[in-house]
Design a protein around this motif. Structure first.
Motif, mmCIF file in Angstrom:
data_model
loop_
_atom_site.group_PDB
_atom_site.id
_atom_site.type_symbol
_atom_site.label_atom_id
_atom_site.label_comp_id
_atom_site.label_asym_id
_atom_site.label_seq_id
_atom_site.Cartn_x
_atom_site.Cartn_y
_atom_site.Cartn_z
ATOM 1 N N LEU A 62 1.008 -1.400 -0.052
ATOM 2 C CA LEU A 62 -0.048 -0.040 0.011
ATOM 3 C C LEU A 62 0.819 1.313 -0.015
ATOM 4 N N GLU A 63 1.897 1.336 0.772
ATOM 5 C CA GLU A 63 2.887 2.394 0.928
ATOM 6 C C GLU A 63 3.605 2.659 -0.383
ATOM 7 N N ASN A 64 3.858 1.448 -1.219
ATOM 8 C CA ASN A 64 4.630 1.849 -2.460
ATOM 9 C C ASN A 64 3.509 2.375 -3.742
ATOM 10 N N PHE A 65 2.213 1.474 -3.417
ATOM 11 C CA PHE A 65 1.236 2.367 -4.203
ATOM 12 C C PHE A 65 0.859 3.717 -4.158
ATOM 13 N N LYS A 66 1.190 4.313 -2.955
ATOM 14 C CA LYS A 66 0.823 5.656 -2.521
ATOM 15 C C LYS A 66 2.168 6.440 -3.054
ATOM 16 N N THR A 67 3.356 5.825 -3.254
ATOM 17 C CA THR A 67 4.337 6.613 -3.790
ATOM 18 C C THR A 67 4.290 6.490 -5.295
ATOM 19 N N VAL A 68 3.755 5.653 -5.779
ATOM 20 C CA VAL A 68 3.636 5.492 -7.216
ATOM 21 C C VAL A 68 2.350 6.435 -7.859
ATOM 22 N N ALA A 69 1.269 6.377 -6.937
ATOM 23 C CA ALA A 69 0.179 7.280 -7.429
ATOM 24 C C ALA A 69 0.613 8.816 -7.028
ATOM 25 N N ALA A 70 1.481 9.131 -5.997
ATOM 26 C CA ALA A 70 1.881 10.481 -5.969
ATOM 27 C C ALA A 70 2.658 11.158 -6.880
ATOM 28 N N SER A 71 3.331 10.263 -7.807
ATOM 29 C CA SER A 71 4.231 10.533 -9.082
ATOM 30 C C SER A 71 3.326 10.937 -10.176
ATOM 31 N N TYR A 127 5.952 12.716 -19.556
ATOM 32 C CA TYR A 127 6.890 11.512 -19.310
ATOM 33 C C TYR A 127 6.169 10.308 -19.682
ATOM 34 N N THR A 128 6.780 9.230 -20.145
ATOM 35 C CA THR A 128 6.327 8.079 -20.482
ATOM 36 C C THR A 128 6.620 6.927 -19.512
ATOM 37 N N ILE A 129 6.009 5.732 -19.591
ATOM 38 C CA ILE A 129 6.458 4.796 -18.602
ATOM 39 C C ILE A 129 7.763 4.848 -18.012
ATOM 40 N N PRO A 130 8.798 4.341 -19.040
ATOM 41 C CA PRO A 130 10.157 4.318 -18.675
ATOM 42 C C PRO A 130 10.836 5.501 -17.930
ATOM 43 N N LEU A 131 10.452 6.604 -18.499
ATOM 44 C CA LEU A 131 10.917 7.927 -17.645
ATOM 45 C C LEU A 131 10.139 7.918 -16.282
ATOM 46 N N GLY A 132 8.874 7.763 -16.030
ATOM 47 C CA GLY A 132 8.045 7.748 -14.917
ATOM 48 C C GLY A 132 8.540 6.976 -14.040
ATOM 49 N N ILE A 133 8.949 5.744 -14.399
ATOM 50 C CA ILE A 133 9.625 4.684 -13.303
ATOM 51 C C ILE A 133 11.087 5.287 -12.745
ATOM 52 N N THR A 134 11.841 5.763 -13.517
ATOM 53 C CA THR A 134 12.996 6.185 -13.139
ATOM 54 C C THR A 134 12.795 7.712 -12.348
ATOM 55 N N SER A 135 12.148 8.048 -12.379
ATOM 56 C CA SER A 135 11.614 9.495 -11.608
ATOM 57 C C SER A 135 10.995 9.241 -10.146
ATOM 58 N N LEU A 136 10.540 7.958 -9.918
ATOM 59 C CA LEU A 136 10.008 7.674 -8.509
ATOM 60 C C LEU A 136 11.138 7.630 -7.565
ATOM 61 N N GLY A 137 10.898 8.180 -6.536
ATOM 62 C CA GLY A 137 11.732 8.515 -5.257
ATOM 63 C C GLY A 137 12.250 9.890 -5.111
ATOM 64 N N GLY A 138 12.990 10.217 -4.272
ATOM 65 C CA GLY A 138 13.157 11.621 -3.905
ATOM 66 C C GLY A 138 14.515 12.138 -4.369
ATOM 67 N N ALA A 139 15.170 13.229 -3.939
ATOM 68 C CA ALA A 139 16.468 13.588 -4.756
ATOM 69 C C ALA A 139 17.429 13.089 -3.947
ATOM 70 N N TYR A 140 17.359 12.467 -2.878
ATOM 71 C CA TYR A 140 18.501 11.882 -2.078
ATOM 72 C C TYR A 140 18.254 10.202 -1.946
ATOM 73 N N ARG A 141 17.489 9.757 -2.568
ATOM 74 C CA ARG A 141 17.051 8.327 -2.260
ATOM 75 C C ARG A 141 16.128 7.836 -3.485
ATOM 76 N N THR A 142 16.872 6.889 -3.987
ATOM 77 C CA THR A 142 16.095 5.957 -4.916
ATOM 78 C C THR A 142 15.345 5.035 -4.530
ATOM 79 N N ASP A 143 13.884 4.945 -4.790
ATOM 80 C CA ASP A 143 12.904 4.074 -4.049
ATOM 81 C C ASP A 143 13.004 2.862 -5.038
ATOM 82 N N LEU A 144 13.821 1.893 -4.926
ATOM 83 C CA LEU A 144 13.768 0.806 -5.831
ATOM 84 C C LEU A 144 12.423 -0.148 -5.676
ATOM 85 N N ALA A 145 11.707 -0.169 -4.521
ATOM 86 C CA ALA A 145 10.718 -1.014 -4.468
ATOM 87 C C ALA A 145 9.599 -0.616 -5.110
ATOM 88 N N ALA A 146 9.482 1.070 -5.083
ATOM 89 C CA ALA A 146 8.583 1.716 -5.996
ATOM 90 C C ALA A 146 8.533 1.676 -7.171
#
Length: 272
Positions: free
Chosen positions: A52-61, A219-238
């Motif tokens: 659920l938390e990962n879904f929230k991260t994805v939806a927020a982007s 952005y398309t799917i590939p760019l949208g996926i790489t943009s998930l996460g913050g400025a100092y943290r890459t959220d690989l799970a999301a």
């Protein structure tokens, strides 16, 4: 060895190979249910409790907008590529015109040139034409699809009887009418195969959007996926969860058109 035993062993072998092929997709799906830090501490084989938390991260982007952009680009690319390739293939396969062989050879020659060599010139061209702030630069390269023209030419040349076309013309049908009423039903497997390939290539295209798209809302799917996460943290799970979600349209298309896809591939391999 009896036929029944041979059949059973073949079925078991195919089932094991299928499970082995699906294992990476299963692991990818499971990894999307864990917290990012947990992925580095253990091997995950069962679902976690962080979905659920990962879904929230994805939806927020604004992943829904990214998804829509990819659908627009891939569907438009597929329809235009198949239509232009089929028209060109029909012309090369069933019409005679001046310098036909030389033009066809020029089309084949473009297949031998890596597309990356023309990226800089293509970006400059799109900026000069005022298209760099739109999705059009991601669609246009698939319209002039040399592989699609070659594929359709070879398929139409052997799959569509010339006698049927001549009979339709004698009955007064125009070339457009012959194409849509006679040729299209004959080349349905080739259309399905090319559609799936172009959709897959366009959906997974990363390099061109990376270079030419500079607005997050495009952005398309590939760019949208790489943009998930913050400025100092890459959220690989999301990112993995977004990758899983982005894989479903491709799986759905292959599930629906797998029979025609295989029939088109096998027909194209023995004809022409």
């Amino acid at each position: 060895m009896t036929n029944s035993l041979r059949t059973t062993l073949g079925t078991v072998a195919i089932a094991l190979l299928s499970l082995f092929a699906l294992l990476p997709f299963y692991i990818m799906t499971i990894m999307g249910t864990y917290q990012n830090e947990e992925l580095f501490s253990k091997i995950v084989l069962v679902p976690g409790n962080y979905l659920l938390e990962n879904f929230k991260t994805v939806a927020a982007s604004r992943f829904d907008l990214v998804y829509l952009n990819s659908l627009i680009v891939s569907l438009s690319s597929t329809v235009l590529s198949v239509l232009v390739s089929a028209f060109a293939g029909f012309a090369f396969a069933k019409h005679e015109f001046k310098h036909k062989n030389k033009i066809f050879a020029a089309v084949l020659l473009t297949m031998m040139i890596p597309g990356q060599l023309g990226l800089v010139a293509y970006v400059i061209e799109m900026r000069y034409l005022g298209m760099s702030g739109t999705l059009l630069p991601l669609i246009l390269p698939w319209v002039a699809n040399a592989f699609g023209v070659f594929w359709m030419t070879q398929f139409i040349k052997s799959a569509v009887p010339t006698e049927v076309l001549e009979s339709a013309r004698i009955d007064g049908s125009s070339d457009i009418g012959v194409f849509f009423r006679i040729v299209i039903p004959f080349i349905y497997p080739a259309i399905t195969t090319l559609s799936l390939l172009v959709f897959l290539w366009s959906w997974n295209n990363y390099l061109l959007p990376l270079i030419i798209i500079n607005k997050p809302e495009l952005y398309t799917i590939p760019l949208g996926i790489t943009s998930l996460g913050g400025a100092y943290r890459t959220d690989l799970a999301a990112q993995i969860l977004g990758l899983t979600i982005g894989t479903f349209p491709v799986l759905l298309l292959f599930a629906i058109g797998s029979k025609s896809f295989i029939r088109g591939l096998t027909a194209g391999s023995v004809k022409g």
